[in-house]
Design an enzyme around this catalytic site. Structure first.
Site, short mmCIF file in Angstrom:
data_model
loop_
_atom_site.label_atom_id
_atom_site.label_comp_id
_atom_site.label_asym_id
_atom_site.label_seq_id
_atom_site.Cartn_x
_atom_site.Cartn_y
_atom_site.Cartn_z
N ARG A 46 0.84 -1.21 0.00
CA ARG A 46 0.00 0.00 0.00
C ARG A 46 0.87 1.25 0.00
NH1 ARG A 46 -1.64 1.83 4.59
NH2 ARG A 46 -2.34 -0.16 5.43
N TYR A 98 -17.06 16.94 -14.93
CA TYR A 98 -17.33 15.51 -15.00
C TYR A 98 -18.36 15.16 -13.91
CZ TYR A 98 -16.71 10.50 -14.69
OH TYR A 98 -16.94 9.15 -14.66
N ASP A 170 -7.62 18.76 -13.85
CA ASP A 170 -7.95 17.41 -14.34
C ASP A 170 -7.52 17.38 -15.80
OD1 ASP A 170 -9.19 15.16 -15.45
OD2 ASP A 170 -10.85 15.22 -14.01
N LYS A 195 -8.87 6.49 -19.11
CA LYS A 195 -9.21 7.02 -20.44
C LYS A 195 -8.00 6.93 -21.37
CE LYS A 195 -12.97 7.79 -18.14
NZ LYS A 195 -13.26 9.04 -17.49
C1 LIG Z 1 -13.75 9.39 -16.18
C2 LIG Z 1 -13.33 10.67 -15.59
C3 LIG Z 1 -13.11 10.79 -14.22
C4 LIG Z 1 -13.31 9.64 -13.27
O1 LIG Z 1 -12.36 8.62 -13.47
P1 LIG Z 1 -12.64 7.06 -13.20
O2 LIG Z 1 -11.36 6.43 -13.65
O3 LIG Z 1 -13.83 6.65 -13.99
O4 LIG Z 1 -12.87 6.90 -11.74
C5 LIG Z 1 -12.68 12.02 -13.73
N1 LIG Z 1 -12.50 13.07 -14.55
C6 LIG Z 1 -12.72 13.00 -15.87
C7 LIG Z 1 -12.51 14.19 -16.74
C8 LIG Z 1 -13.14 11.80 -16.45
O5 LIG Z 1 -13.37 11.72 -17.76
#
Ligand SMILES: *Cc1c(COP(=O)(O)O)cnc(C)c1O
Length: 386
Positions: A46, A98, A170, A195
């Site tokens: 961890r 998001y 982000d 993504k």
């Molecule tokens: C998908 C997404 C998230 C969340 O991520 P997960 O891997 O699904 O938990 C956060 N911010 C953006 C811009 C996203 O597209």
């Protein structure tokens, strides 16, 4: 070294004992200590795992940060970052956010006394008006999803710094291949690595990258204490995906540009939201702060009756809820990704029942255009016959 070379070589020289080019997956959660008071540098997975460490070093370097932390999902990364804040703290956040981040802030963080205000983060006057003595950070998504609004990261982070606030970006949609927010003044970068970084719709992961010694140490403490860390197998899968990031992003960008131009000229389409297109309001800022465009865009149909038949008739393009993978996916934000955002906010920003989001994959652009063409034609026929 150029970013393409650094990406392709992730982990390739990190195992001198055997010379393994693909870094091994260390499943061990425990590590033997040589003797009392000594450690190999690894004690318990961890806190630190060899496979995850190679990924984290690469991520920190790619984003020009000092440290990186791999988490079990993008949401886990955001929750860990939000744990910097506590009772009474306030955040200023991009309006077209998001959906999952909005839900985390409004339904969970509020339980801990952390509140957020939502605004177009490119509007400095709007941000300034919301700033109170309790405000601790600005959270930016740029481009936003699904409306692809652009925020000038350099301008906002300079303002935030002058007020003693953290800037969190982000960077999921552009990845460090196209945009590096820390170089523009941000303190923290967050990713849903599920993504584009992973890129194959087969690994759920998140990343946090921090700039500065104190912040990096605090984040290491939170990452270990909260424990939403990425497992070794998934760390390896993510690294393997990242090796081809440059090639994939270039193709995503090329395909999205071609397909968005096609849709712009289609009679059934009212508007296309893609910063690569010269008419987009964020086009110039995007060109200045990023070296390319993401593979995702949204488009608005003139008539909501088109939506259902299009989603039924697309064949190559899948109707599914994600983005950033090699396979093309179409999403209906109003009922899927953004269902948790209240109707009044959705309407205010334009996420309505005529908006579709398209995550353009790396298939051939001609095939994607042909698939859209037949789906739009079939939809038109059905509407006329009804
Ligand atoms: C998908 C997404 C998230 C969340 O991520 P997960 O891997 O699904 O938990 C956060 N911010 C953006 C811009 C996203 O597209």
């Amino acid at each position: 070294m150029k970013i393409e070379s650094r990406l392709a070589q992730i982990g390739s020289t990190k195992e001198p004992k055997t010379g393994a080019v693909s870094f091994p997956i260390y499943h061990s959660t425990a590590f033997r200590h040589p003797k009392l008071g000594e450690s190999t540098g690894f004690d318990y997975t961890r806190t630190k795992n060899p496979t995850r460490s190679v990924l984290e070093e690469a991520a920190a370097q790619l984003e020009s940060g000092d440290a990186a932390f791999a988490c079990s999902s993008g949401m886990a990364a955001l929750q860990t970052v939000f744990s910097l804040f506590g009772q009474g703290d306030h955040l200023i956040v991009s309006l077209d956010l998001y959906g999952g981040t909005y839900r985390l802030l409004e339904r969970i963080m509020t339980r801990f006394g952390v509140t957020a205000s939502y605004v177009d983060t490119n509007d400095l006057d709007g941000i300034s008006e919301l700033c109170t003595p309790q405000t601790k950070a600005v959270l930016i998504e740029t481009p936003t999803n699904p409306l692809m609004m652009i925020t000038d990261i350099e301008r906002v982070s300079a303002w935030a710094k002058s007020k003693g606030l953290l800037t969190i970006v982000d960077n999921t949609l552009l990845t460090p291949f196209f945009q590096r927010p820390i170089e523009l003044g941000a303190d923290i970068v967050v990713h849903s690595a599920t993504k584009y970084l992973g890129g194959h719709n087969d690994v759920l992961a998140g990343l946090i990258v921090t700039k500065g010694k104190e912040l990096s140490e605090e984040m290491a403490f939170l990452h270990n204490s909260i424990g939403a860390v990425l497992g070794p197998q998934d760390s390896w899968l993510l690294m393997r995906g990242m090796k081809t990031l440059a090639l994939r992003m270039e193709r995503h960008q090329y395909n999205a540009t071609r397909v968005s131009e096609y849709l712009m000229s289609h009679e059934a389409v009212e508007e296309v939201f893609y910063p690569a297109l010269p008419h987009h309001p964020g086009h110039d800022v995007q060109n200045r702060q990023s070296s390319g465009n993401t593979g995702i865009f949204s488009f608005k149909l003139k008539d909501a009756r088109y939506v259902e038949p299009i989603l039924r008739h697309i064949q190559l393009i899948a109707f599914a809820e994600s983005l950033g993978g090699v396979e093309s996916l179409m999403t209906y934000p109003a009922v899927q990704t953004h269902a948790d955002i209240p109707l009044e906010i959705r309407q205010k920003i334009g996420v309505d029942d005529r908006l579709l989001r398209f995550s353009v994959g790396i298939e051939h652009a001609d095939d994607l255009i042909a698939d859209l063409e037949q789906a739009l034609a079939a939809a038109k026929r059905e509407i006329e016959e009804a």
